[in-house]
Design an enzyme around this catalytic site. Structure first.
Site, PDB file in Angstrom:
ATOM      1  N   ARG A 222       0.862  -1.179   0.000  1.00  0.00           N
ATOM      2  CA  ARG A 222       0.000   0.000   0.000  1.00  0.00           C
ATOM      3  C   ARG A 222       0.898   1.229   0.000  1.00  0.00           C
ATOM      4  O   ARG A 222       1.950   1.245   0.673  1.00  0.00           O
ATOM      5  CB  ARG A 222      -0.914   0.035   1.228  1.00  0.00           C
ATOM      6  CG  ARG A 222      -2.100  -0.905   1.182  1.00  0.00           C
ATOM      7  CD  ARG A 222      -3.123  -0.509   0.108  1.00  0.00           C
ATOM      8  NE  ARG A 222      -4.311  -1.352   0.138  1.00  0.00           N
ATOM      9  CZ  ARG A 222      -4.511  -2.408  -0.656  1.00  0.00           C
ATOM     10  NH1 ARG A 222      -3.595  -2.750  -1.543  1.00  0.00           N
ATOM     11  NH2 ARG A 222      -5.628  -3.102  -0.577  1.00  0.00           N
ATOM     12  N   HIS A 270      -0.988  -0.131  -9.856  1.00  0.00           N
ATOM     13  CA  HIS A 270      -1.663  -1.048  -8.910  1.00  0.00           C
ATOM     14  C   HIS A 270      -2.157  -2.321  -9.616  1.00  0.00           C
ATOM     15  O   HIS A 270      -3.352  -2.633  -9.616  1.00  0.00           O
ATOM     16  CB  HIS A 270      -2.828  -0.336  -8.197  1.00  0.00           C
ATOM     17  CG  HIS A 270      -3.221  -1.018  -6.906  1.00  0.00           C
ATOM     18  ND1 HIS A 270      -3.568  -0.332  -5.774  1.00  0.00           N
ATOM     19  CD2 HIS A 270      -3.295  -2.334  -6.583  1.00  0.00           C
ATOM     20  CE1 HIS A 270      -3.859  -1.195  -4.801  1.00  0.00           C
ATOM     21  NE2 HIS A 270      -3.693  -2.424  -5.276  1.00  0.00           N
TER      22      HIS A 270
END
Ligand code: NAP
Ligand code: GLV
Length: 307
Positions: A222, A270
């Protein structure tokens, strides 16, 4: 049994069709068109109003591995179990991404990419793996798969987790007390931690400064685990050799963010591991049937630890 599904508009039809195929006994509604008191709610980054209007009876399934966005929702019921995806096709993808990144750095492909652009023929000497430690932060479903994929290449491999773990071919370190030792031997640091109160901002000036000179940071966990300005400062100061980043504090990465044009940062949007609908629905269906039979399931999120 009643299920409420919430997903991005782009993907909802595929999820719904797969759920109907695998769980024909269920009544499936999709947010926001149908709302009631479903037994199960399946969500990915739901809007806060969902839990104002919906009261899940038995469980909330998170349609991803990371639950940081869901746990941050102020309306999330506290008395209903949250169950996350466990691997569900993501571990293999994470292992591929991390292995590619480590080998690209070890074999200096990043340097040759620049050399080609500048039309420079410059063979570089062979490097001993003994001096090229690889550290995997987080040894959960995904971190363990990354470590296992890297074992055959023969890098001195280390792993770091909260509780001590034993893994073949991996020197393991645990907790804050052993973080410095772990970082000090990680020429490439692969971050596969969840974003929690303890890990947010963990990779900042001091901790990144403990990595060996020339180290490369691979963040596939993250964005908020890394402090962006500190990473750039250590790259610019020459302490860090590079970074491969798949996740960011703000996604999509804003157009004016310095990461975009930094010569030693590689960016992907991502995609280190994307959710595989068939595998995810199969896993959720098994768990729903176990819950219906009164049996325990794995992947229940610990609200105290945040993962
Ligand atoms: P997991 O199975 O819950 O594993 C988490 C690991 O992190 C565990 O080994 C845990 O230690 C360790 N950990 C947690 N807090 C820690 C702390 N404070 N100090 C040291 N270690 C700590 O999670 P997972 O399924 O592997 O997923 C990891 C993360 O990957 C997700 O949370 C998500 O954010 C990210 N992800 C990214 C993508 C992408 O495409 N980029 C895709 C999927 C997931 P213990 O073993 O001691 O509990
Ligand atoms: C993706 O980032 C996930 O957490 O599954």
């Amino acid at each position: 049994m009643n299920i409420l599904l919430q997903m991005t508009a782009r993907a909802i039809d595929e999820w719904r069709a797969e759920l109907e195929r695998v769980l024909p006994e269920a009544n499936i509604a999709t947010w926001p068109e149908a709302v009631s008191s479903p037994d199960y709610v399946l969500v990915w980054k739901p809007p806060p109003e969902l839990f104002r209007r919906v009261r899940p009876g038995k469980a909330i399934f998170n349609l991803g591995a990371g639950v940081d966005a869901l746990l941050a929702l102020p309306t999330l019921p506290t008395d209903v179990p949250v169950i996350r995806l466990e691997d569900a096709g993501m571990a293999e993808q994470m292992a591929e991404y991390a292995t590619f990144a480590v080998l690209r750095i070890y074999r200096e492909m990043d340097v040759y990419e620049t050399d080609q652009r500048e039309q420079r023929w410059l063979p570089r000497p062979w490097r001993a793996k003994a001096d090229f430690g690889v550290g995997v932060m987080g040894l959960g479903m995904l971190g363990r798969a990354i470590a296992a994929a890297l074992v055959p290449f023969g890098f001195p491999l280390a792993g770091w987790s909260r509780e001590r773990m034993s893994l073949p071919g991996v020197a393991t370190f645990a907790g804050a007390a052993e973080l410095a030792q772990f970082l000090g031997r990680s020429r490439v640091l692969v971050c596969a931690l969840p974003s929690t109160a303890e890990t947010r901002g963990l990779l900042e000036r001091t901790t990144l400064g403990l990595l060996p000179p020339g180290a490369h940071v691979v963040n596939i966990a993250r964005g908020d685990i890394v402090v962006d300005d500190d990473l750039v400062a250590l790259l610019d100061a020459g302490h860090l050799g590079g970074a491969t980043l798949d996740v960011f504090n703000t996604e999509p990465l804003p157009p004016d963010h310095p990461f975009w044009h930094h010569p030693r940062i590689t960016i992907t949007p991502h995609v280190a591991a994307v959710t595989v609908v068939a595998d995810s629905v199969a896993q959720i269906a098994v768990k729903i049937r176990r819950i219906e039979a009164g049996e325990a399931v794995t992947g229940v999120v610990d609200r105290i630890h945040g993962y």
